[in-house]
Each structure stands twice: as structure tokens, then as C-alpha cells.
Enzyme design. Structure first.
Site, PDB file in Angstrom:
ATOM      1  N   GLY A 172       0.816  -1.202   0.000  1.00 20.86           N
ATOM      2  CA  GLY A 172       0.000   0.000   0.000  1.00 20.86           C
ATOM      3  C   GLY A 172       0.852   1.255   0.000  1.00 20.86           C
ATOM      4  O   GLY A 172       1.893   1.342  -0.657  1.00 20.86           O
ATOM      5  N   GLY A 173       0.421   2.239   0.781  1.00 22.47           N
ATOM      6  CA  GLY A 173       1.124   3.512   0.842  1.00 22.47           C
ATOM      7  C   GLY A 173       2.559   3.379   1.323  1.00 22.47           C
ATOM      8  O   GLY A 173       3.404   4.223   1.009  1.00 22.47           O
ATOM      9  N   GLY A 406      19.125  10.115 -33.948  1.00 26.92           N
ATOM     10  CA  GLY A 406      18.884  10.762 -32.664  1.00 26.92           C
ATOM     11  C   GLY A 406      19.511  10.017 -31.506  1.00 26.92           C
ATOM     12  O   GLY A 406      19.827  10.618 -30.473  1.00 26.92           O
ATOM     13  N   ALA A 407      19.717   8.706 -31.672  1.00 24.04           N
ATOM     14  CA  ALA A 407      20.329   7.923 -30.600  1.00 24.04           C
ATOM     15  C   ALA A 407      21.793   8.303 -30.406  1.00 24.04           C
ATOM     16  O   ALA A 407      22.325   8.195 -29.303  1.00 24.04           O
ATOM     17  CB  ALA A 407      20.198   6.433 -30.902  1.00 24.04           C
TER      18      ALA A 407
END
Length: 516
Positions: A172-173, A406-407
Site C-alpha cells: 500500500g502507501g 537521434g540515438a
């Protein structure tokens, strides 16, 4: 006058109760499962005799729902400071044998007070998570306690290293505090981490899911990418934490723990043999890393997640470095959504803690595909660009073979702020690979050729030598030098020494807006 012996006896009894908290039966059951208790974990972690406890006598103040009858020594969490390899470190450890290690108001206050002390003193914080979650009897006070811990995690982020160890339940939290730290280490057995358990998932979606599918160390390490390292057991987790801290400074205004030695500038002929004869054969970048770093000592981070990119810490002739390397043995070394996230986070972590970054490049591009495009490869790939461009630490790049499109930029080219860029003679730097470029640029000529395949091969070789050669990039001052592989270790070691005094001032602002 001497102190009243009764006072001393009372103090000793209280301390003895704290040391025996949980009882012998619970401890024996834990040992049978291969688990240690909170104090045993910290005893393994800290140098003998250096642990100074904070809040041993703290207790919950809840007097409802049966809590008035419960004695919870140190409120279920052991907090304090000690020395690890001669440096002070703050740590807290949930004690599952005391009220399930559940968090209440005082429990949270102890953790927050320790984090404040670490913040002011400039020391790392290590949290061992083994807790049943919020203390239900304290109601909203428990939720408030978690909120206070989260706030401190964020306050300390980028100031002192934070390491979370998941050594038991973390549900959970409770899972969000570890998620806010720099590094997560999880034990292979006896630990789980999740937001919603199997019953909640089934009730909400109808899906049948077992804990090992999403909450185990194996699942987090290879599928979700939520954790950084997997430990075999509690002892291994504490050892891994100490090893990780050995590469990190105590805080963001300190230098990393470099161990500078006299430079060895001799060649390493074995490096020449690592490079495959054919550019179509994948390069084993792990072999390159092992030859490059001191004594082959490389702490790989997230080794089972996004394996097309390798990240980790090492020393190169004594200088602590973060290594970011394409891995052609997996997905041809392409950058995809997961590897971009993995790389960008690691780059930013290195930048926070003043750790120089060495990038080893052999990348054919970003991963093509509908799933990648729909999944946001543009946004995720941009994280790599942002992280490198924003980093002000020394940045040294080695282009080993492919560096396309772009790599090429996303792996820290000179345009993205690399201080020095080296290339092997085998490097290919271009908008796209030779074969792809030939298909686009010479489509008509290939159609008219007697032997299209042979002609394509000829043009590809011409393209590589004329348009993708490292010497072309060097001629345009985009590369510091073209070196033979045997000279790699000495060239990078020299570059690191020459950039350790680097100062890079950026425009004043709160922070950049990274594409999350």
C-alpha cells in the site's frame, strides 16, 4: 555522591527489554525463515561499536482499540547512526516482531527526526522496510505519519543519498517511501512490495494475479523496473548497501570517494581483440567495461531490466564514475522506452552526487515499432536528451561502433555537452545506417543495376568511408580524438583527471521541466 544503583538498574532493565523486544519465540521463527530482526540487520551494517540509537524509549500514545494494553518497545522501529567504511550513515529498521512494525505517529516521528538529523549533518539515509503498514488503531495519525515521511524523502532528495531495503512486506502507501529514494534493494525471498494485493485486484478487475507475478523481487527487477538490486538474503542486502555507498559521496556538496592513484598510461592490447571483425557481429560491451574499470570491479545497477542499456558504478584509475553503455547483445543495443527511463534516471543521479559519467556508445537508433510509438518513445527518449544536457558533471563519451540518428545525440555527443568524445576507428556516425541510407538515397540506381545486392554493398562501403567515418566527425571538431581500442583505458583515465575540476554554471531557475 554516587548515582543511586536503583536508577542504573532501572535503566539497564529498560534497555534489556528493548534489546529483547519481540521475544525469543518470534526471533527463532524469523531465523528459521532465513530472516534477521531489525537490530541484527543494523549490527551487520555498521562497524562494531559505532551504532548510536535515537529514541530507544519512545512509545506510542494511542489509548484506544486495545492499544492501551500493548507495550511496543521503541514503537517498532530502530533508528540511529553508525559508521560504514569509516563514514557516518543514518539508518532506520522496521521491527516486524514489535506490533508488525506498523507505522504510527511516534514511529513516523522517529524516522522523520532521524532524517532531519541526516539532512543537517550531511549523511546518507538507509531504511530497512519490513512492516505491516499503517497502524490501523491510530487512524488518520498513521496516514499523516506516512505523509510526513514522504515529505522528508523529497526534502532530502538530491541532498543526501537515500537507500531503501525491502526485506519483508511493504504494501500500500508504505511502498511510496522506498519509491522516493535513490536506490531500492530487495531480498529475493520473504519480501514483497505492492500497492494492491491479489484480493483487491480480483475484486476491482476480475484478474487473478499471484504475488510472485507483480510483488516479488524478480518481478520488480525484470518487469516493472521498480528496484535496482536483488539481494540473496538480509546479510547480502546490507553488504550490497555498503558497497553501493562506497561509490557515493555523503552528500551533494561533497566529492565522491575517489581513490586517486598514479596514472598508468600503458596500452591494453586485449581491447583490440574484443572488437569483432565484422560490424554485423554484436560487441560484448561487458568485456569492454571489465577491461576499462579498476580490477573489473563494476557494480551494475538494474541488471535485469531494459538489458539493452547497461548502467552502473566503478572506478577508472581511482576516479568514481557512472557508466552508461549500449548493450548490442540485447535488442541490438537500441534505445527504447524502458532503457531511456533507466538511463535518464541514472544520469540524473550521477549528476546530483558529482559523479563523472562515461558513456560507451554502440547504438543503431531508437527501437522502431507501433508499441514503442504508442507508448511514447518520443517523450521517453527525450528524457535521455534532457538528462545528459542538464548534467554538469564531467562527461566523457567513447563511440565504439554504431552511433546513428537521434540515438547518437541521446548517448551524449559533443552537442549534448560531452567534455571529451573519443571514437574507435570502427565507429560509424551518421543519420542512419549505411544500408538504410543507400535504400533511401540510391533507390533508382539500385533498380537499374544488373546486380542490385552487389551494387548496394558497394555503395554501403562508400557511404561508410565518406559519410559515416569517425574522421569526418573529427574533421568537424565533433570528436576529441580517434583512438585505437588498446588506448581506451589510458585516454579515458586522462580525460577524467582533466575534468575533475570542471565548473559549469547554468541559468538560475528552480529546475528544468523534464518530460516525465
Amino acid at each position: 555522591m554516587a548515582i543511586d544503583p536503583k536508577l542504573l538498574e532501572d535503566l539497564r532493565e529498560r534497555r534489556d527489554v528493548a534489546y529483547r523486544a519481540g521475544g525469543a519465540d518470534k526471533l527463532e521463527k524469523r531465523h528459521a525463515k532465513g530472516l534477521l530482526n531489525a537490530r541484527e540487520r543494523l549490527e551487520l551494517f555498521f562497524q562494531e561499536g559505532t551504532f548510536q540509537e535515537f529514541g530507544m524509549h519512545a512509545q506510542h500514545s494511542c489509548h484506544r482499540f486495545g492499544m492501551e494494553k500493548k507495550n511496543l518497545p521503541y514503537d517498532g522501529v530502530v533508528c540511529g547512526t553508525g559508521f560504514v567504511d569509516g563514514r557516518p550513515v543514518a539508518a532506520y529498521s522496521h521491527d516486524f516482531t514489535v506490533g508488525g512494525g506498523a507505522l504510527g505517529r511516534i514511529h513516523a516521528k522517529k524516522i522523520c527526526d532521524l532524517m532531519d538529523f541526516a539532512h543537517e549533518s550531511g549523511m546518507p539515509v538507509v531504511g530497512v522496510n519490513d512492516s505491516g503498514g499503517a497502524r490501523i488503531q491510530e487512524g488518520v495519525d498513521s496516514l499523516s505519519g506516512y505523509g510526513q515521511v514522504f515529505f522528508k524523502n523529497v526534502l532530502l532528495s538530491g541532498v543526501v543519498p537515500q537507500v531503501a531495503i525491502i526485506a519483508g512486506p511493504c504494501a500500500g502507501g508504505a511502498a511510496y517511501s522506498p519509491a522516493l529514494t535513490d536506490f531500492l534493494i530487495m531480498t529475493r525471498e520473504n519480501a514483497n512490495m505492492f500497492i494492491c494485493g491479489p484480493d483487491v485486484i480480483k475484486a476491482a478487475t476480475g484478474e487473478v494475479a499471484k504475488l510472485e507475478q507483480f510483488a516479488s523481487a524478480a518481478a520488480h527487477a525484470s518487469i516493472s523496473g521498480n528496484i535496482h538490486l536483488v539481494a540473496n538474503d538480509d546479510r547480502h542486502a546490507m553488504d550490497l548497501t555498503a558497497r553501493l555507498l562506497s561509490f557515493l559521496p555523503s552528500n551533494n556538496i561533497s566529492d565522491p570517494p575517489h581513490e586517486l592513484v598514479d596514472l598508468d598510461l600503458s596500452d591494453d592490447p586485449v581491447m583490440n581483440e574484443i572488437v569483432p571483425a565484422s560490424s554485423k557481429e554484436p560487441l560484448d560491451v561487458t568485456a569492454v567495461i571489465n577491461r576499462l574499470v579498476d580490477a573489473g570491479d563494476f557494480l551494475e545497477i538494474m541488471p535485469d531490466f531494459a538489458r539493452n542499456l547497461i548502467i552502473g558504478f566503478a572506478r577508472i584509475q581511482g576516479v568514481v564514475v557512472g557508466i552508461v553503455a549500449n548493450n548490442p547483445m540485447f535488442k541490438a543495443g537500441t534505445l527504447d522506452i524502458d532503457s531511456s527511463d533507466k538511463g535518464a534516471r541514472f544520469i540524473r543521479t550521477c549528476n546530483i552526487y558529482n559523479i563523472p559519467i562515461v558513456s560507451l556508445v554502440d547504438v543503431p537508433g531508437f527501437m522502431p515499432g507501433l508499441a514503442q510509438e504508442q507508448g511514447g518513445i518520443i517523450r521517453h527518449g527525450a528524457k535521455m536528451l534532457f538528462a545528459y544536457a542538464a548534467a554538469t558533471v564531467p562527461k566523457v563519451t567513447l563511440i565504439m561502433r554504431k552511433a546513428y540518428g537521434g540515438a547518437y545525440l541521446a548517448m551524449c555527443s559533443s552537442d549534448l555537452g560531452a567534455d571529451m568524445v573519443f571514437a574507435w576507428p570502427t565507429a560509424e556516425i551518421a543519420v542512419m545506417g549505411a544500408e538504410g541510407a543507400v535504400r533511401v538515397l540510391f533507390r533508382k540506381e539500385l533498380k537499374e543495376a544488373d546486380d542490385p545486392k552487389k551494387r548496394a554493398a558497394e555503395i554501403s562501403e562508400e557511404y561508410r568511408s565518406e559519410f559515416a567515418s569517425p574522421y569526418q566527425a573529427a574533421a568537424n571538431a565533433m570528436i576529441t580524438d580517434v583512438i585505437e581500442p588498446a588506448h581506451t583505458r589510458s585516454a579515458i583515465a586522462l580525460a577524467l583527471r582533466n575534468t575533475l575540476t570542471k565548473r559549469d554554471t547554468r541559468p538560475p531557475k528552480k529546475h528544468g521541466n523534464i518530460p516525465l
